[in-house]
Design a protein around this motif. Sequence first.
Motif, PDB file in Angstrom:
ATOM      1  N   SER A 201       2.527   1.553  -3.532  1.00 35.68           N
ATOM      2  CA  SER A 201       1.594   1.890  -4.605  1.00 35.68           C
ATOM      3  C   SER A 201       1.148   3.346  -4.528  1.00 35.68           C
ATOM      4  O   SER A 201       1.044   4.012  -5.558  1.00 35.68           O
ATOM      5  CB  SER A 201       0.384   0.958  -4.578  1.00 35.68           C
TER       6      SER A 201
ATOM      7  N   TRP B  87      -3.161  -0.576  -4.407  1.00 29.43           N
ATOM      8  CA  TRP B  87      -2.966  -2.016  -4.610  1.00 29.43           C
ATOM      9  C   TRP B  87      -3.289  -2.736  -3.313  1.00 29.43           C
ATOM     10  O   TRP B  87      -3.288  -2.147  -2.240  1.00 29.43           O
ATOM     11  CB  TRP B  87      -1.531  -2.336  -4.981  1.00 29.43           C
TER      12      TRP B  87
ATOM     13  N   THR C 178      -1.625   4.862  -7.160  1.00 26.27           N
ATOM     14  CA  THR C 178      -2.786   3.982  -7.252  1.00 26.27           C
ATOM     15  C   THR C 178      -2.954   3.218  -5.952  1.00 26.27           C
ATOM     16  O   THR C 178      -2.167   3.387  -5.021  1.00 26.27           O
ATOM     17  CB  THR C 178      -2.615   2.961  -8.407  1.00 26.27           C
TER      18      THR C 178
ATOM     19  N   SER D  30       0.827  -1.209   0.000  1.00 23.40           N
ATOM     20  CA  SER D  30       0.000   0.000   0.000  1.00 23.40           C
ATOM     21  C   SER D  30       0.858   1.253   0.000  1.00 23.40           C
ATOM     22  O   SER D  30       0.570   2.225  -0.713  1.00 23.40           O
ATOM     23  CB  SER D  30      -0.937   0.000   1.207  1.00 23.40           C
TER      24      SER D  30
END
Length: 75
Positions: free
Chosen positions: A26, A34, A32, A23
Amino acid sequence: MRTTIGYTVESIGYVVGAQGLVSFASQTFFGTEWGWMHKVVDLPSTAYLGVVAVGLTLVACGVKTRKTPQRHKVA
């Protein structure tokens, strides 16, 4: 029993730590989301480093619990 509890706590620690690391990476590097951690809690990217630390603590506690020698009572 201690061995079972140690393995369980250690396994949970690996999952929590990995999800925190995924986390963090990402959000920080790709912008983003993930993994599944963002579906449970909405944290800023730096807070996921704390989740990694919690995971590492669980792993360490699990290993310590698992390796603690059992004392046998002599009757």
